[in-house]
Scaffold this active site. Structure first.
Site, mmCIF file in Angstrom:
data_model
loop_
_atom_site.group_PDB
_atom_site.id
_atom_site.type_symbol
_atom_site.label_atom_id
_atom_site.label_comp_id
_atom_site.label_asym_id
_atom_site.label_seq_id
_atom_site.Cartn_x
_atom_site.Cartn_y
_atom_site.Cartn_z
ATOM 1 N N VAL A 2 -8.584 2.185 -13.091
ATOM 2 C CA VAL A 2 -9.780 2.760 -13.729
ATOM 3 C C VAL A 2 -9.499 3.248 -15.155
ATOM 4 O O VAL A 2 -10.373 3.165 -16.024
ATOM 5 C CB VAL A 2 -10.283 3.963 -12.887
ATOM 6 C CG1 VAL A 2 -11.462 4.652 -13.554
ATOM 7 C CG2 VAL A 2 -10.687 3.503 -11.503
ATOM 8 N N ASP A 15 -5.812 7.191 -5.631
ATOM 9 C CA ASP A 15 -6.074 8.612 -5.360
ATOM 10 C C ASP A 15 -6.931 8.751 -4.084
ATOM 11 O O ASP A 15 -6.608 9.539 -3.176
ATOM 12 C CB ASP A 15 -6.810 9.202 -6.580
ATOM 13 C CG ASP A 15 -6.856 10.721 -6.609
ATOM 14 O OD1 ASP A 15 -6.226 11.347 -5.735
ATOM 15 O OD2 ASP A 15 -7.514 11.267 -7.506
ATOM 16 N N ASP A 64 0.861 -1.179 0.000
ATOM 17 C CA ASP A 64 0.000 0.000 0.000
ATOM 18 C C ASP A 64 0.902 1.235 0.000
ATOM 19 O O ASP A 64 1.641 1.465 0.955
ATOM 20 C CB ASP A 64 -0.868 -0.060 1.268
ATOM 21 C CG ASP A 64 -1.738 1.169 1.448
ATOM 22 O OD1 ASP A 64 -1.638 2.119 0.642
ATOM 23 O OD2 ASP A 64 -2.519 1.177 2.417
ATOM 24 N N ILE A 65 0.824 2.017 -1.051
ATOM 25 C CA ILE A 65 1.748 3.142 -1.213
ATOM 26 C C ILE A 65 1.585 4.210 -0.116
ATOM 27 O O ILE A 65 2.530 4.935 0.180
ATOM 28 C CB ILE A 65 1.602 3.761 -2.629
ATOM 29 C CG1 ILE A 65 2.825 4.619 -2.968
ATOM 30 C CG2 ILE A 65 0.313 4.554 -2.763
ATOM 31 C CD1 ILE A 65 2.903 5.022 -4.422
ATOM 32 N N ASN A 100 -6.297 12.762 -11.388
ATOM 33 C CA ASN A 100 -7.016 13.137 -12.624
ATOM 34 C C ASN A 100 -6.695 14.599 -12.917
ATOM 35 O O ASN A 100 -6.123 15.296 -12.078
ATOM 36 C CB ASN A 100 -8.527 12.904 -12.466
ATOM 37 C CG ASN A 100 -9.047 13.517 -11.179
ATOM 38 O OD1 ASN A 100 -8.964 14.727 -10.976
ATOM 39 N ND2 ASN A 100 -9.544 12.679 -10.275
HETATM 40 N N1 AR6 Z 1 -1.280 1.589 -3.079
HETATM 41 C C1 AR6 Z 1 -0.729 1.262 -4.266
HETATM 42 N N2 AR6 Z 1 -1.448 1.043 -5.388
HETATM 43 C C2 AR6 Z 1 -2.795 1.144 -5.285
HETATM 44 C C3 AR6 Z 1 -3.472 1.487 -4.070
HETATM 45 C C4 AR6 Z 1 -2.645 1.722 -2.942
HETATM 46 N N3 AR6 Z 1 -3.166 2.054 -1.752
HETATM 47 N N4 AR6 Z 1 -4.810 1.496 -4.325
HETATM 48 C C5 AR6 Z 1 -4.979 1.167 -5.625
HETATM 49 N N5 AR6 Z 1 -3.767 0.955 -6.210
HETATM 50 P P1 AR6 Z 1 -6.188 3.637 -10.186
HETATM 51 P P2 AR6 Z 1 -5.661 5.093 -12.704
HETATM 52 C C6 AR6 Z 1 -3.434 0.549 -7.590
HETATM 53 O O1 AR6 Z 1 -7.522 3.216 -10.677
HETATM 54 O O2 AR6 Z 1 -5.916 3.879 -13.519
HETATM 55 C C7 AR6 Z 1 -9.011 7.741 -9.689
HETATM 56 O O3 AR6 Z 1 -10.388 7.861 -9.465
HETATM 57 C C8 AR6 Z 1 -4.493 -0.086 -8.440
HETATM 58 O O4 AR6 Z 1 -4.677 -1.447 -8.072
HETATM 59 O O5 AR6 Z 1 -6.074 4.109 -8.792
HETATM 60 O O6 AR6 Z 1 -4.478 5.945 -13.038
HETATM 61 C C9 AR6 Z 1 -8.364 9.066 -10.072
HETATM 62 O O7 AR6 Z 1 -8.988 10.155 -9.431
HETATM 63 C C10 AR6 Z 1 -3.842 0.034 -9.829
HETATM 64 O O8 AR6 Z 1 -2.866 -0.991 -10.004
HETATM 65 O O9 AR6 Z 1 -5.560 4.815 -11.125
HETATM 66 C C11 AR6 Z 1 -8.545 9.109 -11.548
HETATM 67 O O10 AR6 Z 1 -9.795 9.625 -11.910
HETATM 68 C C12 AR6 Z 1 -3.124 1.388 -9.738
HETATM 69 O O11 AR6 Z 1 -3.073 1.698 -8.335
HETATM 70 C C13 AR6 Z 1 -8.425 7.655 -11.962
HETATM 71 O O12 AR6 Z 1 -8.814 6.893 -10.812
HETATM 72 C C14 AR6 Z 1 -3.791 2.533 -10.469
HETATM 73 O O13 AR6 Z 1 -5.213 2.403 -10.404
HETATM 74 C C15 AR6 Z 1 -7.006 7.273 -12.320
HETATM 75 O O14 AR6 Z 1 -6.975 5.970 -12.831
#
Ligand code: AR6
Length: 164
Positions: A121, A34, A10-11, A24
């Site tokens: 996402v 995020d 978890d980052i 975003n």
């Molecule tokens: N630590 C590390 N990685 C994580 C964590 C965490 N706590 N939680 C999720 N991930 P995403 P995107 C991973 O969807 O595709 C948001 O609504 C997750 O499993 O978070 O760039 C923003 O506001 C995946 O591998 O980001 C934007 O609108 C990675 O982080 C949109 O989503 C990225 O998934 C950005 O979409």
């Protein structure tokens, strides 16, 4: 050359100078990493700091304090939304890594943690994103220690494969 290692976790718990947020363009918060970062840093304080930045075009990066996090800074970058690969997605994703690393250097950071930008996402194909991330970070010319913090095993495997 930046030094890169791949970890699972978890980052928001990373003990580094700066963590990168997959944000975003509005920097208005959201789900995924995020949402987790906003909750862990303190939503009210981070929302207020983000509002002052006036958004972030895709591929660029902007920095706020880390507030309640162990990390001193949060570097917010807006990844590209995957369409079919013909909308400069690769170039924009590369820019996210380069501009985030530049922000880290500008803020005197020595250690930085990234999530897998755009592969949640935003739907970016994982292997393709991992290759771009690994290559761009490794080729970045600064003495930084970088960690790619993968949230699940599938993501970790893709990044470990890209390291080979
Ligand atoms: N630590 C590390 N990685 C994580 C964590 C965490 N706590 N939680 C999720 N991930 P995403 P995107 C991973 O969807 O595709 C948001 O609504 C997750 O499993 O978070 O760039 C923003 O506001 C995946 O591998 O980001 C934007 O609108 C990675 O982080 C949109 O989503 C990225 O998934 C950005 O979409």
């Amino acid at each position: 050359m930046a030094d890169l290692k791949i970890t699972l976790g978890d980052i928001t718990k990373s003990k580094v100078d700066a963590i990168v947020n997959a944000a975003n363009t509005g920097l208005v918060g959201g789900g995924g990493v995020d949402g987790a970062i906003h909750r862990a840093a303190g939503k009210a304080k981070l929302d207020a700091a983000c509002r002052k930045l006036g958004g972030c075009p895709t591929g660029e990066a902007k920095t706020t304090p880390g507030f309640n996090l162990s990390a001193q800074y949060i570097i917010h970058t807006a990844g590209p939304i995957w369409r079919d690969g013909s909308f400069e997605e690769d170039k924009l994703l590369k820019n996210c890594y380069i501009n985030s690393l530049k922000q880290a250097v500008a803020h005197d950071c020595k250690t930085v943690a990234f999530p897998s930008i755009s592969t949640g996402v935003y739907g970016y194909p994982l292997d393709r994103a991992a290759k771009i991330a690994v290559k761009t970070i490794k080729n970045f010319d600064a003495p930084l220690k970088v960690e790619m913090v993968c949230f699940d095993q599938k993501t970790e495997e893709a990044y470990l494969k890209a390291m080979k």
